[in-house]
Motif scaffolding. Structure first.
Motif, PDB file in Angstrom:
ATOM      1  N   GLY A   1       0.817  -1.207   0.000  1.00 15.79           N
ATOM      2  CA  GLY A   1       0.000   0.000   0.000  1.00 15.79           C
ATOM      3  C   GLY A   1       0.852   1.259   0.000  1.00 15.79           C
ATOM      4  N   ASN A   2       1.967   1.226   0.730  1.00 14.94           N
ATOM      5  CA  ASN A   2       2.869   2.374   0.738  1.00 14.94           C
ATOM      6  C   ASN A   2       3.449   2.633  -0.650  1.00 14.94           C
ATOM      7  OD1 ASN A   2       2.555   3.043   3.432  1.00 14.94           O
ATOM      8  ND2 ASN A   2       4.295   1.834   4.119  1.00 14.94           N
ATOM      9  N   ASP A   3       3.706   1.574  -1.394  1.00 12.59           N
ATOM     10  CA  ASP A   3       4.211   1.751  -2.754  1.00 12.59           C
ATOM     11  C   ASP A   3       3.172   2.453  -3.631  1.00 12.59           C
ATOM     12  OD1 ASP A   3       6.222   1.077  -4.941  1.00 12.59           O
ATOM     13  OD2 ASP A   3       4.428   0.087  -5.716  1.00 12.59           O
ATOM     14  N   VAL A   4       1.910   2.151  -3.405  1.00 15.58           N
ATOM     15  CA  VAL A   4       0.847   2.851  -4.141  1.00 15.58           C
ATOM     16  C   VAL A   4       0.871   4.342  -3.794  1.00 15.58           C
ATOM     17  CG1 VAL A   4      -1.648   3.049  -4.479  1.00 15.58           C
ATOM     18  CG2 VAL A   4      -0.592   0.788  -4.300  1.00 15.58           C
ATOM     19  N   THR A   5       1.087   4.661  -2.510  1.00 17.38           N
ATOM     20  CA  THR A   5       1.197   6.062  -2.096  1.00 17.38           C
ATOM     21  C   THR A   5       2.345   6.753  -2.820  1.00 17.38           C
ATOM     22  OG1 THR A   5       0.267   5.603   0.098  1.00 17.38           O
ATOM     23  CG2 THR A   5       1.612   7.583  -0.130  1.00 17.38           C
ATOM     24  N   VAL A   6       3.475   6.076  -2.892  1.00 17.92           N
ATOM     25  CA  VAL A   6       4.637   6.634  -3.601  1.00 17.92           C
ATOM     26  C   VAL A   6       4.295   6.897  -5.059  1.00 17.92           C
ATOM     27  CG1 VAL A   6       6.995   6.161  -4.391  1.00 17.92           C
ATOM     28  CG2 VAL A   6       6.320   5.586  -2.043  1.00 17.92           C
ATOM     29  N   ALA A   7       3.582   5.971  -5.674  1.00 22.65           N
ATOM     30  CA  ALA A   7       3.226   6.132  -7.085  1.00 22.65           C
ATOM     31  C   ALA A   7       2.330   7.348  -7.296  1.00 22.65           C
ATOM     32  CB  ALA A   7       2.535   4.866  -7.590  1.00 22.65           C
ATOM     33  N   PHE A   8       1.295   7.486  -6.475  1.00 19.35           N
ATOM     34  CA  PHE A   8       0.380   8.619  -6.627  1.00 19.35           C
ATOM     35  C   PHE A   8       1.097   9.949  -6.369  1.00 19.35           C
ATOM     36  CE2 PHE A   8      -3.257   5.625  -6.161  1.00 19.35           C
ATOM     37  CZ  PHE A   8      -4.008   6.064  -7.237  1.00 19.35           C
ATOM     38  N   ALA A   9       1.886   9.990  -5.306  1.00 19.48           N
ATOM     39  CA  ALA A   9       2.582  11.234  -4.962  1.00 19.48           C
ATOM     40  C   ALA A   9       3.599  11.608  -6.031  1.00 19.48           C
ATOM     41  CB  ALA A   9       3.268  11.093  -3.609  1.00 19.48           C
ATOM     42  N   SER A  10       4.261  10.612  -6.602  1.00 17.72           N
ATOM     43  CA  SER A  10       5.318  10.884  -7.573  1.00 17.72           C
ATOM     44  C   SER A  10       4.782  11.391  -8.901  1.00 17.72           C
ATOM     45  CB  SER A  10       6.157   9.616  -7.795  1.00 17.72           C
ATOM     46  OG  SER A  10       6.801   9.233  -6.599  1.00 17.72           O
ATOM     47  N   GLN A  11       3.627  10.913  -9.280  1.00 18.86           N
ATOM     48  CA  GLN A  11       3.094  11.330 -10.581  1.00 18.86           C
ATOM     49  C   GLN A  11       2.322  12.646 -10.516  1.00 18.86           C
ATOM     50  OE1 GLN A  11      -0.467  11.114 -11.815  1.00 18.86           O
ATOM     51  NE2 GLN A  11      -1.078  11.012  -9.670  1.00 18.86           N
ATOM     52  N   ASP A  12       2.079  13.147  -9.314  1.00 19.67           N
ATOM     53  CA  ASP A  12       1.205  14.310  -9.182  1.00 19.67           C
ATOM     54  C   ASP A  12       1.947  15.617  -8.937  1.00 19.67           C
ATOM     55  OD1 ASP A  12      -1.499  14.959  -9.449  1.00 19.67           O
ATOM     56  OD2 ASP A  12      -1.690  15.320  -7.306  1.00 19.67           O
ATOM     57  N   GLY A  13       3.278  15.598  -8.966  1.00 19.46           N
ATOM     58  CA  GLY A  13       4.019  16.839  -8.791  1.00 19.46           C
ATOM     59  C   GLY A  13       3.865  17.742  -9.998  1.00 19.46           C
ATOM     60  N   LEU A  14       3.938  19.058  -9.781  1.00 15.51           N
ATOM     61  CA  LEU A  14       3.725  20.024 -10.856  1.00 15.51           C
ATOM     62  C   LEU A  14       5.031  20.670 -11.298  1.00 15.51           C
ATOM     63  CD1 LEU A  14       0.485  21.785  -9.581  1.00 15.51           C
ATOM     64  CD2 LEU A  14       0.671  20.079 -11.392  1.00 15.51           C
ATOM     65  N   LEU A  15       5.291  20.611 -12.566  1.00 17.03           N
ATOM     66  CA  LEU A  15       6.388  21.319 -13.212  1.00 17.03           C
ATOM     67  C   LEU A  15       7.737  21.053 -12.536  1.00 17.03           C
ATOM     68  CD1 LEU A  15       4.458  24.604 -14.065  1.00 17.03           C
ATOM     69  CD2 LEU A  15       4.876  22.603 -15.521  1.00 17.03           C
ATOM     70  N   GLN A  16       8.417  22.097 -12.025  1.00 21.52           N
ATOM     71  CA  GLN A  16       9.819  21.934 -11.611  1.00 21.52           C
ATOM     72  C   GLN A  16      10.017  21.383 -10.197  1.00 21.52           C
ATOM     73  OE1 GLN A  16       9.059  24.783 -13.852  1.00 21.52           O
ATOM     74  NE2 GLN A  16       9.722  23.049 -15.118  1.00 21.52           N
ATOM     75  N   LEU A  17       8.945  21.067  -9.493  1.00 21.86           N
ATOM     76  CA  LEU A  17       9.095  20.534  -8.139  1.00 21.86           C
ATOM     77  C   LEU A  17       7.910  19.670  -7.773  1.00 21.86           C
ATOM     78  CD1 LEU A  17      10.633  20.548  -5.398  1.00 21.86           C
ATOM     79  CD2 LEU A  17       9.166  22.456  -4.715  1.00 21.86           C
ATOM     80  N   ASN A  18       8.171  18.608  -7.048  1.00 23.88           N
ATOM     81  CA  ASN A  18       7.094  17.784  -6.513  1.00 23.88           C
ATOM     82  C   ASN A  18       6.936  18.111  -5.028  1.00 23.88           C
ATOM     83  OD1 ASN A  18       5.518  15.598  -5.405  1.00 23.88           O
ATOM     84  ND2 ASN A  18       5.887  14.510  -7.325  1.00 23.88           N
TER      85      ASN A  18
END
Length: 488
Positions: free
Chosen positions: A363-380
């Motif tokens: 489940g934590n890996d799913v959190t990492v996936a969602f957080a990683s793909q949702d960053g905007l432009l030059q910074l997450n």
């Protein structure tokens, strides 16, 4: 009336009838002044974070290697800044002393920011800047808060941004944690392989899709568990390569603004020496600052470990089902009563615990996936929750694997009578006759064995399908556990 740096009574707090008093010092930032406990090494920005982010109760100090990682990164930065001529030797020496003290385990109680925080890790970075600055001041014979001598922003954060410090610190912390996870995984694997040697002469029936398959040894099965885990360990080690790349010197977005020429390259060299890891500067600092690929790849390796351990745990639970109405080929150590209503019941609590940890890590890996793909432009901005997820998975594995090993794997015993019974009754041994009698004939034998409740060897003898030498060569269950030289 306004009182500065005076004795302030803490309301409604008494001890043995006496009021408790605490001294404070005044610090200020762009939002104004704030009273800070006089004995605190943190400063105003940390204090604001303590007010704003009371979320999980899990703070930076909960992971000592994470705290040490900040000290390592700040020491590398200070040395690099001194080499490019921006920091005096005196300030460098003071900052180095502070960093070394934190690396040695001191002052960790001052790293108080909740891991859940807005601001892409700014509060965590400033907590480190303020604490290290005040330690350096105190070790230099000066008072906490005397920032004219050593300043959290201008000195501890010189040529830096949270956007390069925070991810780099996370990389270092995860690498330090990974060493410990890998070590525990290796010890667990060794326990499986030791059982493999212990059980190497015990024949049993292998199963595919829950059905009788072909003979194997219990030792082969446990070596198989160990080798699956070895593969997961290898993936964890290889995934470190993504964490070796760091972006110190990128500052805000990767263009290097506020950093001196040569600073970034020098930080990488010093960080490698300090951490003992082959840290390298990313070839594209803009990409490194906006992307979370390193975390995604490392988290995937943790997920792989979780899937591997969960599969093994579920297999152990299945092999130990019983004692009268299950497979019952092995015994798991009896650790505690298993029911408040069923007398005598003992549950497979350690494999169940291991499964729970594995489910959480997945489940934590799913959190990492969602957080990683949702960053905007030059910074997450969602790096903090990535840190929460990965640190939690690492911590859970580090604590649970030794329990699983000591209180379960090392104490497993085999039910030899059960193993022998299944070997004698299974129709799976008929597979060994395929090269001799052909698939159609062996299918008929299997069907007849099931209908008549006879064993395969018994039917082969009755029908004189093999001579004595062939029976010895092909129907010995022990020989079915390895390739056989087929000669019709």
């Amino acid at each position: 009336m306004k009182f500065r740096s005076t004795l302030v009574m803490i309301a409604a707090a008494t001890m043995w009838g006496h009021a408790i008093y605490a001294q404070t010092r005044t610090e200020k930032d762009l939002l104004g002044e704030k009273q800070i406990p006089a004995d605190a090494y943190y400063g105003v920005q940390t204090a604001r974070a303590l007010e704003n982010f009371q979320v999980s109760g899990v703070t930076t100090k909960f992971y000592p290697d994470y705290v040490r990682a900040y000290a390592m990164v700040k020491m590398a930065a200070a040395r690099a800044n001194a080499e490019v001529g921006r920091m005096s030797k005196e300030k460098l020496m003071a900052i180095e002393k502070a960093c070394m003290a934190v690396m040695a385990g001191e002052y960790h109680d001052q790293f108080l920011v909740d891991l859940y925080q807005g601001g892409a890790g700014t509060s965590a970075n400033m907590n480190a800047n303020e604490v290290l600055a005040n330690i350096a001041l105190e070790l230099s014979g000066k008072k906490k808060g005397d920032y004219h001598s050593i300043e959290p922003h201008d000195d501890l954060n010189m040529g830096q941004s949270t956007n390069d410090v925070y991810p780099t610190t996370l990389h270092v912390a995860m690498l330090l944690h990974n060493d410990k996870v890998v070590q525990q995984a290796k010890e667990l694997s060794a326990a499986f392989h030791k059982k493999g040697e212990q059980f190497k002469n015990l024949l049993k029936m292998g199963r595919t899709e829950g059905q009788d398959a072909v003979p194997m040894t219990l030792g082969q099965e446990f070596h198989g568990f160990g080798n699956q885990l070895d593969g997961a360990i290898d993936a964890l080690i290889k995934s470190e390569a993504y964490l070796y790349e760091e972006n110190m010197g990128a500052t805000a977005i990767g263009t290097g603004i506020t950093a001196s020429p040569g600073y970034a390259e020098k930080v990488a060299v010093h960080l490698a020496k300090i951490t003992g890891k082959p840290m390298v500067l990313s070839h594209d600092l803009i990409a490194a600052t906006s992307s979370m690929q390193a975390f995604v790849m490392y988290s995937a390796a943790l997920k792989n470990l979780a899937i591997t351990l969960s599969k093994i745990s579920s297999d152990l639970i299945f092999l130990a089902t019983g004692p009268r109405a299950g497979i019952f080929e092995i015994n798991l150590p009896a650790l505690q009563p298993g029911s408040s209503i069923m007398p005598g019941k003992v549950n497979p609590v350690m494999p169940e615990l291991m499964n729970e940890v594995c489910f959480k890590a997945i489940g934590n890996d799913v959190t990492v996936a969602f957080a990683s793909q949702d960053g905007l432009l030059q910074l997450n901005a969602y790096e903090p929750v990535v840190a929460v997820a990965i640190f939690e998975s690492q911590g859970l594995f580090f604590k649970t694997m030794p329990l699983f090993r000591k209180q379960c794997i090392e104490g497993i015993t085999a039910n030899e009578k059960t193993l022998k019974h299944y070997m004698e009754r299974s129709v799976g041994t008929v597979t060994a006759l395929n090269p001799i009698l052909g698939y159609d004939k062996t299918t008929e034998l299997a069907k007849e064995a099931l209908q008549t409740d006879k064993g395969i060897i018994e039917l082969v003898k009755e029908k004189h399908l093999l001579n004595d030498q062939q029976m010895k060569d092909f129907m010995d269950p022990a020989k079915m556990t390895a390739p056989t030289d087929i000669k019709k």
